[in-house]
Design an enzyme around this catalytic site. Structure first.
Site, short mmCIF file in Angstrom:
data_model
loop_
_atom_site.label_atom_id
_atom_site.label_comp_id
_atom_site.label_asym_id
_atom_site.label_seq_id
_atom_site.Cartn_x
_atom_site.Cartn_y
_atom_site.Cartn_z
CD GLU A 1 -2.28 0.81 -5.40
OE1 GLU A 1 -3.03 1.98 -5.11
OE2 GLU A 1 -1.22 0.87 -4.90
CD GLU B 1 2.44 2.19 -7.62
OE1 GLU B 1 2.16 2.73 -6.21
OE2 GLU B 1 1.62 2.48 -8.38
C1 GBH Z 1 -0.13 4.02 -4.61
O1 GBH Z 1 -1.42 3.68 -4.01
C2 GBH Z 1 -0.73 4.68 -5.94
O2 GBH Z 1 -0.69 3.54 -6.88
C3 GBH Z 1 0.17 5.77 -6.38
O3 GBH Z 1 -0.68 6.30 -7.46
C4 GBH Z 1 0.45 6.75 -5.11
O4 GBH Z 1 1.15 7.88 -5.60
C5 GBH Z 1 1.16 5.90 -4.06
O5 GBH Z 1 0.65 4.83 -3.83
C6 GBH Z 1 1.53 6.62 -3.03
O6 GBH Z 1 0.71 7.03 -2.17
O7 GBH Z 1 -4.90 3.46 5.02
O8 GBH Z 1 -7.22 2.55 4.47
O9 GBH Z 1 -5.82 3.81 2.72
C7 GBH Z 1 -1.10 3.16 -2.60
C8 GBH Z 1 -2.37 3.46 -1.84
C9 GBH Z 1 -2.20 3.69 0.38
C10 GBH Z 1 -3.54 1.77 -0.59
C11 GBH Z 1 -2.36 2.85 1.69
C12 GBH Z 1 -3.67 1.18 1.01
C13 GBH Z 1 -3.44 1.53 3.18
C14 GBH Z 1 -5.02 1.37 3.76
N1 GBH Z 1 -2.44 2.66 -0.60
N2 GBH Z 1 -3.71 2.22 1.80
S1 GBH Z 1 -5.82 2.91 3.89
#
Ligand code: GBH
Length: 461
Positions: free
Chosen positions: A172, A367
């Site tokens: 990511e 994931e």
């Molecule tokens: C993953 O990231 C990670 O790889 C992992 O380590 C983590 O534990 C898991 O998710 C659970 O969180 O609202 O602007 O943030 C996911 C991260 C979260 C990125 C939701 C995109 C939406 C846009 N994601 N996010 S925002």
């Protein structure tokens, strides 16, 4: 689970992989062991207010010492694939120079333990734990970090590629760049949009450099790729400002990464959006050829999708900063403990769309999962109906995308264990296995037994 969902899941293709994922800083603990140095997350956790309750990864799930038991857990669950990440500051403590033998030895043992248990090891080289020394030298906004990442990758590759077939460069990059350098929500906690955009380019460059070098050195046919977080950006209506807001969100979230990786060019509309915000991708000659070095597999992490509008609450379409409005509107769906809406059809739409716009690239779900607050019973067992239903709906969404022509090779649940959920600390639990942080006891939840059962049924067909 509805019968339609069950039928879709039952139709998943032969050879489809079932697995589970983790990342180093979220589970290992033992942050001072065997020559490891601080990463940007060790530092960030010490910034007052940065992490819920001031928590950190010092102990986490003690996976560093409990690793054999955790591998046995995966084996007991009948899962065939385990995706883990390697901690850069364990393997190369200063971010430069030779390998730290005591640090790489842990992953060497982990790989052997997995293979002996019949589990395929999938290595992710970078899941957000940059050595602090490299951040002090400029971090991902500095071009040099891309070269440092490629060097580090080869240390791991040289040690493990005799036994590991599947390699992921970055987890990511959107999160590393945007949450880390623009929003300040993740380490290193910066709020500098132009720096974040430079970080995007240098992360992708690091991916490309590492991919080229691993390919060159590969002892046999390996699967090399990258994992992106992505979602479907739905416009709130067909009105032009809403369509435009969704386009912008999709550009920043998905196409800014997929287009250079697959087509070797940054999307023109996103370049223009960035320029309007005073930011620029610091591209040099040859970079895009490196970034688009062929990959064998694209990892997708999916959690939820959102709907976007280009209208402010007062109806304006341009903000005080002169930039077009873009904000999310709730879809009015049930939510997880993260307050994320549950939108499984956004997963199908995403996978089908990627398979059409970027054809010929096999995908894996690296994931997918959800946090819920369920309490354990007196035996430590968690009857996590919400998480089980989430898995059902999202596995069915994957199966539906496959029926529509998407080439998806497997599904890895996030996560094996309850763990350190970054800025949310230990409060949010994504595990299919409950961790009692007082005793470190592990207890598979109902959702783990459910996935075990699905994988077993699938293998028997
Ligand atoms: C993953 O990231 C990670 O790889 C992992 O380590 C983590 O534990 C898991 O998710 C659970 O969180 O609202 O602007 O943030 C996911 C991260 C979260 C990125 C939701 C995109 C939406 C846009 N994601 N996010 S925002």
């Amino acid at each position: 689970s509805t019968s339609t969902e069950a039928a879709l899941i039952a139709g998943l293709p032969a050879g489809f992989r079932w697995g589970v994922a983790t990342s180093a800083y979220q589970i290992e603990g033992a942050v001072d062991a065997d020559g490891r140095t601080p990463s940007i997350w060790d530092t960030f956790c010490r910034v007052p207010g940065a992490v819920h309750n001031g928590e950190n990864g010092d102990v986490a799930c003690e996976h560093y010492t409990r690793m054999p038991d955790d591998v046995a857990l995966i084996k007991d669950l009948g899962l065939d694939t385990y995706r883990f990440s390697v901690s850069w500051p364990r393997v190369q403590p200063r971010g430069t120079g030779g390998v730290n033998p005591a640090g790489i030895a842990f992953y060497d043992r982990l790989v052997d333990e997995l293979l002996a248990s019949g589990i395929d090891p999938w290595v992710t080289l970078y899941h957000w734990d940059l050595p602090q020394e490299l951040e002090d030298a400029g971090g991902w906004p500095a071009r040099d970090t891309a070269y440092r990442f490629a060097d580090y990758s080869m240390l791991v590759f040289d040690a493990l590629s005799d036994r590991v077939d599947t390699w992921t460069t970055l987890n990511e990059p959107w999160c590393s760049a945007m949450l880390g350098y623009a929003y300040g929500a993740h380490a290193p906690g910066k709020q500098d949009f132009p720096a974040a955009v430079a970080a995007v380019h240098h992360l992708l460059l690091g991916h490309g450099l590492a991919t080229e070098r691993m390919r060159e050195a590969a002892p046999r046919k390996l699967d090399i790729g990258i994992t992106l977080n992505a979602a479907t950006a739905y416009p709130a209506s067909d009105a032009e400002p809403d369509l435009e807001a969704a386009r912008r969100a999709d550009g920043m979230g998905a196409r800014l990464y997929l287009d250079p990786l697959v087509h070797g060019r940054y999307p023109a509309d996103v370049i223009a959006d960035l320029a309007a915000q005073g930011a620029e991708l610091p591209v040099q000659d040859g970079d895009l050829a490196t970034i688009s070095a062929p990959i064998d597999v694209l990892g997708i992490n999916y959690y939820f999708s959102q709907q976007f509008t280009g209208y402010a609450e007062d109806g304006r379409t341009v903000g005080e900063d002169g930039l077009p409005i873009s904000r999310t509107l709730p879809l009015n769906r049930p939510r997880t403990a993260m307050d994320w809406e549950i939108v499984p059809e956004g997963f199908t739409d995403l996978l089908v769309r990627i398979s059409r716009d970027y054809p010929g690239l096999p995908m894996v779900v690296t994931e997918n999962g959800a946090a819920f607050d369920d309490e354990p019973d007196e035996n430590g067992f968690v009857a996590d109906d919400g998480r089980t239903a989430y898995f059902t709906a999202h596995l069915a969404a994957v199966a539906s995308a496959i029926e529509q022509g998407a080439d998806i090779r497997g599904y890895l649940a996030w996560s094996l264990l309850d763990n350190f959920e970054w800025a949310y600390g230990y409060e949010k639990r994504f595990g299919i296995v409950r961790v009692d942080y007082g005793t470190q006891a592990r207890t598979p939840k109902q959702s783990a037994l459910y996935l075990k059962d699905l994988a077993e049924q699938h293998r028997r067909r």
